[in-house]
Write an enzyme that holds these catalytic residues in place. Structure first.
Site, PDB file in Angstrom:
ATOM      1  N   ASN A   7       0.835  -1.188   0.000  1.00 24.25           N
ATOM      2  CA  ASN A   7       0.000   0.000   0.000  1.00 24.25           C
ATOM      3  C   ASN A   7       0.877   1.248   0.000  1.00 24.25           C
ATOM      4  O   ASN A   7       1.983   1.258   0.529  1.00 24.25           O
ATOM      5  CB  ASN A   7      -0.994  -0.005   1.165  1.00 24.25           C
ATOM      6  CG  ASN A   7      -0.379  -0.166   2.534  1.00 24.25           C
ATOM      7  OD1 ASN A   7       0.512  -0.991   2.748  1.00 24.25           O
ATOM      8  ND2 ASN A   7      -0.857   0.618   3.494  1.00 24.25           N
ATOM      9  N   GLU A  25       0.281   5.255   0.775  1.00 24.65           N
ATOM     10  CA  GLU A  25      -0.635   6.277   1.255  1.00 24.65           C
ATOM     11  C   GLU A  25      -0.272   7.656   0.713  1.00 24.65           C
ATOM     12  O   GLU A  25       0.827   7.872   0.190  1.00 24.65           O
ATOM     13  CB  GLU A  25      -0.635   6.317   2.787  1.00 24.65           C
ATOM     14  CG  GLU A  25      -1.210   5.077   3.403  1.00 24.65           C
ATOM     15  CD  GLU A  25      -1.255   5.115   4.911  1.00 24.65           C
ATOM     16  OE1 GLU A  25      -1.880   4.213   5.476  1.00 24.65           O
ATOM     17  OE2 GLU A  25      -0.671   6.026   5.545  1.00 24.65           O
ATOM     18  N   GLU A  37      -3.084  -4.532  -3.199  1.00 23.44           N
ATOM     19  CA  GLU A  37      -3.593  -5.335  -4.303  1.00 23.44           C
ATOM     20  C   GLU A  37      -3.555  -4.551  -5.614  1.00 23.44           C
ATOM     21  O   GLU A  37      -3.208  -5.095  -6.658  1.00 23.44           O
ATOM     22  CB  GLU A  37      -5.034  -5.790  -4.018  1.00 23.44           C
ATOM     23  CG  GLU A  37      -5.177  -6.661  -2.794  1.00 23.44           C
ATOM     24  CD  GLU A  37      -5.424  -5.871  -1.506  1.00 23.44           C
ATOM     25  OE1 GLU A  37      -6.027  -6.455  -0.589  1.00 23.44           O
ATOM     26  OE2 GLU A  37      -5.015  -4.696  -1.400  1.00 23.44           O
ATOM     27  N   CYS A  52     -10.398  -4.898   0.836  1.00 22.17           N
ATOM     28  CA  CYS A  52     -11.509  -3.954   0.828  1.00 22.17           C
ATOM     29  C   CYS A  52     -12.409  -4.238  -0.380  1.00 22.17           C
ATOM     30  O   CYS A  52     -12.042  -4.989  -1.285  1.00 22.17           O
ATOM     31  CB  CYS A  52     -10.982  -2.515   0.797  1.00 22.17           C
ATOM     32  SG  CYS A  52     -10.254  -2.008  -0.785  1.00 22.17           S
TER      33      CYS A  52
END
Length: 132
Positions: free
Chosen positions: A43, A45, A56, A87
């Site tokens: 990930n 941010e 993903e 998610c």
């Protein structure tokens, strides 16, 4: 080393490189393409949260750049004691390149894990076949 352990090792390496200064919630993901090659992602941010990217999604970009258009297996590794579930947006992204029976390995840094198929995460999904 088993293939799943290899995926777990790559996911842990990707997770350790995650850029998560705001949440501190580091995630790693590994996708197996139709070619058999593995693609890792973490990930990333951003101070403007909607601009952040899930692990993903990062791995899917690598899959496409690597020349694969199908994925056959997914492993997601997150922090904590419980296996991490993707998610909703990432479930939809995975569905674009997978089939209903694609195995999704959900793992935690504590060693907890479970494996589901994509259909269990996306019952009654809207996917590419829905447009036919």
């Amino acid at each position: 080393m088993s293939e799943k352990n290899r995926m777990l090792t790559l996911a842990a390496q990707a997770r350790d490189r995650a850029y998560a200064p705001y949440s501190g919630f580091q995630v790693g993901a590994v996708l197996r393409g139709g070619s058999g090659r593995l693609y890792a992602g973490c990930n990333v941010e951003n101070a403007a949260y909607p601009q952040s990217q899930c692990a993903e999604a990062t791995a899917l970009g690598g899959l496409i750049v690597g020349g694969d258009t199908r994925l056959t297996e997914v492993l997601i590794l997150g922090p904590g004691d419980k296996p991490l579930v993707p998610c909703g947006g990432c479930r939809q992204r995975l569905l674009e390149f997978a089939t209903a029976d694609t195995p999704i390995h959900l793992c935690s840094e504590s060693g907890a894990h479970t494996t589901l198929i994509l259909a269990a995460l996306m019952p009654h999904a809207f996917g590419p076949d829905s447009l036919s």
